[in-house]
Each structure stands twice: as C-alpha cells, then as structure tokens.
Design a protein around this motif. Structure first.
Motif, PDB file in Angstrom:
ATOM      1  N   GLN A  95      57.863  76.803   0.150  1.00 13.94           N
ATOM      2  CA  GLN A  95      59.046  77.195   0.910  1.00 13.94           C
ATOM      3  C   GLN A  95      58.648  77.803   2.258  1.00 13.94           C
TER       4      GLN A  95
ATOM      5  N   TYR B 159      57.742  74.892   4.450  1.00  6.81           N
ATOM      6  CA  TYR B 159      58.939  74.193   4.933  1.00  6.81           C
ATOM      7  C   TYR B 159      59.636  74.994   6.032  1.00  6.81           C
ATOM      8  N   SER B 160      59.632  76.342   5.893  1.00  7.30           N
ATOM      9  CA  SER B 160      60.270  77.182   6.908  1.00  7.30           C
ATOM     10  C   SER B 160      59.526  77.098   8.240  1.00  7.30           C
TER      11      SER B 160
ATOM     12  N   MET C 293      59.830  68.749   8.468  1.00  7.36           N
ATOM     13  CA  MET C 293      58.961  68.136   7.444  1.00  7.36           C
ATOM     14  C   MET C 293      59.793  67.441   6.373  1.00  7.36           C
TER      15      MET C 293
ATOM     16  N   ARG D 153      60.692  66.839   2.927  1.00  9.20           N
ATOM     17  CA  ARG D 153      60.366  67.682   1.787  1.00  9.20           C
ATOM     18  C   ARG D 153      61.051  67.290   0.483  1.00  9.20           C
TER      19      ARG D 153
ATOM     20  N   TRP E 105      66.595  75.334  -4.079  1.00 10.19           N
ATOM     21  CA  TRP E 105      66.050  73.991  -4.269  1.00 10.19           C
ATOM     22  C   TRP E 105      66.912  73.169  -5.228  1.00 10.19           C
TER      23      TRP E 105
END
Length: 342
Positions: free
Chosen positions: A24, A27-28, A33, A35, A81
């Motif tokens: 996470q 991704y932040s 990206m 994901r 998620w």
C-alpha cells in the motif's frame, strides 16, 4: 500439514498483513502503478492464511489483531482493498472469477461486516456485468445473489440460498477452488446445525449438548436470525456432498477443481479433503435430531467403507471405521443409541 498454535497462526497472518501494508505504501508513492492484479493475488494469499485447508492449522476463531503488529492499520488497508476489488471485478476479464468472488465476499463479511453489504450490492459484477455461467437458464436466476445472501447470513432464507448456490456449482461442474468450496460447505452446514438446535421445540436450553468447532460459531448472524430451511433441502445438499466425495476418489473426476495458485488436486490432497468433508458430515450427524440426515451421512460413510482400496487412506480411514463400528442398526431400523461420529 503443520499443527499451528494460537501464536503461530497469528504470526502467519501478520506476515501477510505487513506485506499488504508495504504494498500500500508502494502504491501511494506510485499512484499510476497497475495494481489490480497484485491486489487480487495478495488478497488471495490473505484469505488462505486465516482459512487454511485443515482445522489443525487454525481458523478465523484464532485470529487476534492485538497479536499482529500494526493490525488495525493493516485492517483499514485490507477493507479498502476488498472494496476496490469488488468495484474492479469483472467476470469477463477476471481469471477464476467465481473463486475470487467467493474469497473477497468471505473477507468482506469477516473484516468489514458492518460496511461490506453497502459496496458489495453496488458492484458491477452483481448489477451489470453478470457472469453467464452463474445465470440459471431455467428461470434466469443469478446465483451470485444467492451466494451473497448465504455469506451474509442475516436473512431467513440465507441457508436455502447457500444450498441452491452450492448445488448449482457442483451440478454444473463450475471451476472453483476446492478449499474455498469446502469453506462454503462448512459455513452452510454450521448455520443449519445452529439454527436447528436453537429451536425451542427441540431443546429447552438452546444448543444444549451441541459439539461444534469454534470456527463454526464465530458469526453472530448464525444466532440472531431464525432461518427457514426444510430438512429435505438439507438432504439434497448432503446428496451433493456425497457425490463430491465420490468424485474426489476418482482420478480425473475433479478436473474442474484446483487449489491455491492453481495447484492440481493430487491423490494425496484428494484424501485430505475427503477427510475434511467427512468430518463436517459427522459433526452434522452427531448434532442433528433429524433421522433422515443421520441416514444420509451413514450412507455416505458406508459407501466409503464398502469401496475401500487396498491402501486404505489413513486420513479418513479411522473416521469411517469408527462410524461403521457404531452403526449396528436394530431390526426395526431405529437409529443406534450411540454413534461414532466424534
């Protein structure tokens, strides 16, 4: 198969939670990206960690977030998620759509019971992009709604919905993960027994004398809502489980099933899952007051006993022998006073 204690089980889950937290953060830092595939795979790993194939490896009843470092932070990310996974899931582009849907539905109602229903019912895979293979041709019934109702467990027809869903999956040989399928079977059987034995006409004290594993008892909705289910419908589910056990004993008959990371169901693994299903059936037979249910379980076990191979699998062999030993039915066909189900 390792026998995990409480601390080891939570340490195993913690590893997956922490990996999700790390991803996470990645991704932040890189919002562009791609994901979705990675998220789906790690939610699959997360589902496998707290719900291993065999009870000796632990269950959701052993989960303790206080033993997991940054457990609450991990829980917030997992909920996010799961929500995003429902919005992204598409039956036409997602491999193993049925298994993925069952997994994230189970995770949603486990980790986000209060908020899950709101976003699940808005997901396009339920409202617009409907899977053709889960659309029953006879009445155009979308079986995903029955699956959702079953996992939710908070309506009077949740058990009946779950049985309809399972029968459709098994009868149509839909491709599904065997461990996830067994989780669903056990969830419905546990709901049936709890609902059945809470009936005041059967027991003056609800659940008096009932013997069930702890993971069959963790959902509050199994106790709070009276379910409407006919014994005959349970009988049809037991027939379907019996047929599944027969298929697991035949090489090639379970080609529509797979295990974690698309692992093939080998003869050794088939025997392990036969044991798991037999154990669930024996728990149902021991706790039920319906003679019909006991007779169906006895029939399944007797078939295993009569058709045993030269190398009788130790996984379910003793369980079968114990039941047969105590199945000395009387001449008037009453049920024996003792059982060997436990």
């Amino acid at each position: 198969m390792l026998n995990l204690n409480h601390a080891q089980y939570n340490a195993h889950v913690a590893i997956h939670m922490q990996l999700i937290l790390i991803l996470q953060l990645l991704y932040s830092a890189h919002p562009n990206m791609m994901r979705w595939k990675s998220m789906r795979n790690w939610l699959e790993h997360l589902h496998e960690a707290p719900t291993p194939p065999l009870f000796v490896q632990g269950s959701f009843a052993d989960l303790d977030l206080t033993l997991i470092p940054h457990g609450l932070a991990g829980l917030r990310v997992v909920r996010s998620w799961i929500r995003e996974s429902f919005y992204r899931l598409n039956p036409f582009t997602s491999p193993q759509f049925l298994t993925t849907l069952m997994r994230i539905t189970s995770l949603g109602f486990t980790f986000d019971r209060d908020g899950a229903l709101a976003y699940i019912t808005q997901a396009k895979c339920l409202t617009q992009n409907k899977s053709v293979e889960l659309l029953r041709k006879t009445d155009n019934r979308y079986l995903v709604m029955d699956m959702l109702n079953s996992y939710r467990g908070g309506t009077p027809n949740s058990i009946s919905s779950g049985i309809l869903f399972l029968q459709y999956v098994l009868n149509n040989r839909l491709r599904v993960n065997l461990s996830v399928l067994c989780d669903c079977i056990e969830d419905i059987l546990s709901s049936f027994i709890i609902n059945h034995r809470m009936d005041p006409t059967l027991d003056e004290l609800p659940l008096h004398g009932v013997v069930l594993p702890s993971n069959w008892l963790i959902s509050p909705y199994k106790f709070s809502v009276k379910k409407d289910v006919e014994p005959q419908l349970i009988g049809s589910l037991l027939d379907a489980i019996g047929n599944l056990i027969k298929k697991l004993r035949v090489v090639g008959a379970t080609d529509f099933m797979w295990l974690a990371h698309v692992t093939n169901v080998t003869p050794l693994l088939r025997n392990i899952f036969i044991f798991r299903l037999c154990r669930a059936l024996c728990l149902v037979a021991h706790n039920t007051r319906y003679p019909m249910v006991k007779r169906k379980v006895n029939s399944i076990v007797l078939h295993l006993h009569r058709t045993k191979r030269p190398q009788y699998p130790a996984y379910y062999g003793k369980l079968v022998d114990d039941v047969v030993e105590y199945m000395a039915l009387l001449c008037d066909r009453r049920m024996p006073r003792l059982d060997g189900y436990l």
